[in-house]
Motif scaffolding. Structure first.
Motif, PDB file in Angstrom:
ATOM      1  N   CYS A 248       0.824  -1.220   0.000  1.00 16.60           N
ATOM      2  CA  CYS A 248       0.000   0.000   0.000  1.00 16.60           C
ATOM      3  C   CYS A 248       0.856   1.267   0.000  1.00 16.60           C
ATOM      4  O   CYS A 248       0.559   2.236  -0.706  1.00 16.60           O
ATOM      5  CB  CYS A 248      -0.917   0.018   1.221  1.00 16.60           C
ATOM      6  SG  CYS A 248      -2.028  -1.401   1.351  1.00 16.60           S
ATOM      7  N   ARG A 254      -2.728   4.915  -3.401  1.00 12.08           N
ATOM      8  CA  ARG A 254      -2.844   5.097  -1.949  1.00 12.08           C
ATOM      9  C   ARG A 254      -3.609   6.357  -1.561  1.00 12.08           C
ATOM     10  O   ARG A 254      -4.245   6.396  -0.509  1.00 12.08           O
ATOM     11  CB  ARG A 254      -1.459   5.092  -1.308  1.00 12.08           C
ATOM     12  CG  ARG A 254      -0.551   6.240  -1.706  1.00 12.08           C
ATOM     13  CD  ARG A 254       0.855   6.086  -1.130  1.00 12.08           C
ATOM     14  NE  ARG A 254       1.746   7.179  -1.518  1.00 12.08           N
ATOM     15  CZ  ARG A 254       2.397   7.218  -2.675  1.00 12.08           C
ATOM     16  NH1 ARG A 254       2.272   6.227  -3.542  1.00 12.08           N
ATOM     17  NH2 ARG A 254       3.175   8.249  -2.967  1.00 12.08           N
ATOM     18  N   THR A 275      -3.038  -4.987   4.643  1.00  6.74           N
ATOM     19  CA  THR A 275      -3.587  -4.594   3.345  1.00  6.74           C
ATOM     20  C   THR A 275      -4.986  -5.169   3.211  1.00  6.74           C
ATOM     21  O   THR A 275      -5.220  -6.342   3.512  1.00  6.74           O
ATOM     22  CB  THR A 275      -2.696  -5.123   2.211  1.00  6.74           C
ATOM     23  OG1 THR A 275      -1.388  -4.581   2.352  1.00  6.74           O
ATOM     24  CG2 THR A 275      -3.254  -4.731   0.847  1.00  6.74           C
TER      25      THR A 275
END
Length: 320
Positions: A248, A254, A275
């Protein structure tokens, strides 16, 4: 703080005796007010009073097209007919109406009919929202999970329906994360654009945040709302990108999906900082997909309703 809208949700907001006062106060503060309701426990005189004090919009849940199926899903005999009468009253009063239909195994074949019903009731918007498996939906996952093929056909059907109803009604679609390739920006991002205040005054970054152990939620009984928004440990926990693990942290998405859903990571992986398993880049994605397949192939089971358990430990009594 720049807040523009207030959504009165639940549970069931009509169970509050001070609902009219809350709406009146929201209007006085200049907020757009949306009542998210099952319509159970909200009679027409009270609805008219809510409109008089400033209610702008009603979002009504409908479970199915036929009364027997809808009442079975809702766990309340006669609920469907009451909802239809209520919807007509909302439109007659001049309030904006959204119909919210939670889609799952039992009603996924009725999407076209549900949109048609919403349009006939005078709704300006219908939300086709597949069940997201937190809380009681997680408890009922085996009874609710559709197959991948059912979800695929439903998405194709919604595309066709949108073309058919273009200009008449807005149709929103929320797909189940268990069959997704990428996570959704849950709540627009943790502590990014919305907050929830519980009846007791605790302020949460999302509806299901209390399922994450170890978070401390400040209360409006003790601190100003603006201070909670900016400084609360619960809001700081997953705000921004600093908390993110790989992949991520270096992902180009993101700042768009904000890492997906923390409550889902907790429910599936057991770690709220993991995640989101809805993401195909997550090491847990294959497990989530396998889980969806297993649950959707499970024989239909009875629903477990919200409610209290009688003292003899017998069946649960539905709350609505």
């Amino acid at each position: 703080m720049g807040v523009l809208q207030i959504h009165l949700s639940g549970g069931e907001p009509a169970s509050r005796r001070d609902l009219v006062e809350i709406v009146a106060s929201a209007r006085e503060a200049g907020l757009y007010t949306n009542l998210i309701t099952s319509a159970i426990g909200l009679d027409l005189p009270r609805l008219a009073r809510l409109m008089q004090v400033g209610l702008d919009h009603v979002q009504l849940s409908l479970q199915d097209v036929q009364a027997d199926g809808a009442d079975h899903i809702a766990g309340y005999s006669g609920a469907h007919e009451r909802k239809l009468v209520f919807a007509k009253s909302v439109v007659e009063l001049g309030l904006a109406l959204t119909v919210n239909t939670v889609i799952h195994r039992a009603n996924i074949g009725s999407i076209a009919a549900l949109v048609e019903m919403a349009a006939s009731l005078g709704a300006g918007r219908v939300e086709i929202a597949h069940a997201q498996y937190y809380g009681w939906a997680l408890r009922n996952r085996q009874a609710l999970m559709p197959t991948r093929d059912q979800v695929g056909r439903a998405m194709q059907e919604v595309a066709q329906i949108r073309s058919r109803y273009q200009g008449r009604i807005v149709i929103d679609l929320v797909v189940p994360d268990y069959y997704a390739r990428r996570p959704k920006a849950c709540m627009g991002g943790w502590g990014h654009r919305s907050l929830n205040v519980t009846p007791s005054g605790r302020v949460l970054p999302c509806h299901a945040a209390e399922t994450i152990p170890g978070l401390r939620f400040w209360s409006v009984r003790d601190r100003p709302l603006a201070e909670i928004w900016s400084d609360s440990p619960a809001f700081q926990a997953f705000r921004g990108t600093g908390w993110m693990p790989e992949p991520c942290r270096s992902c180009e998405m993101r700042e768009i999906d904000h890492g997906g859903c923390r409550c889902q990571a907790m429910a599936i992986v057991g770690d709220a900082a993991a995640t989101d398993p809805a993401c195909e880049l997550s090491p847990h994605h294959d497990w989530m997909q396998l889980l969806a397949g297993q649950e959707s192939s499970h024989p239909a089971t009875a629903y477990v309703y919200r409610g209290r358990i009688p003292r003899d430990g017998a069946t649960a009594i539905p709350a609505r």
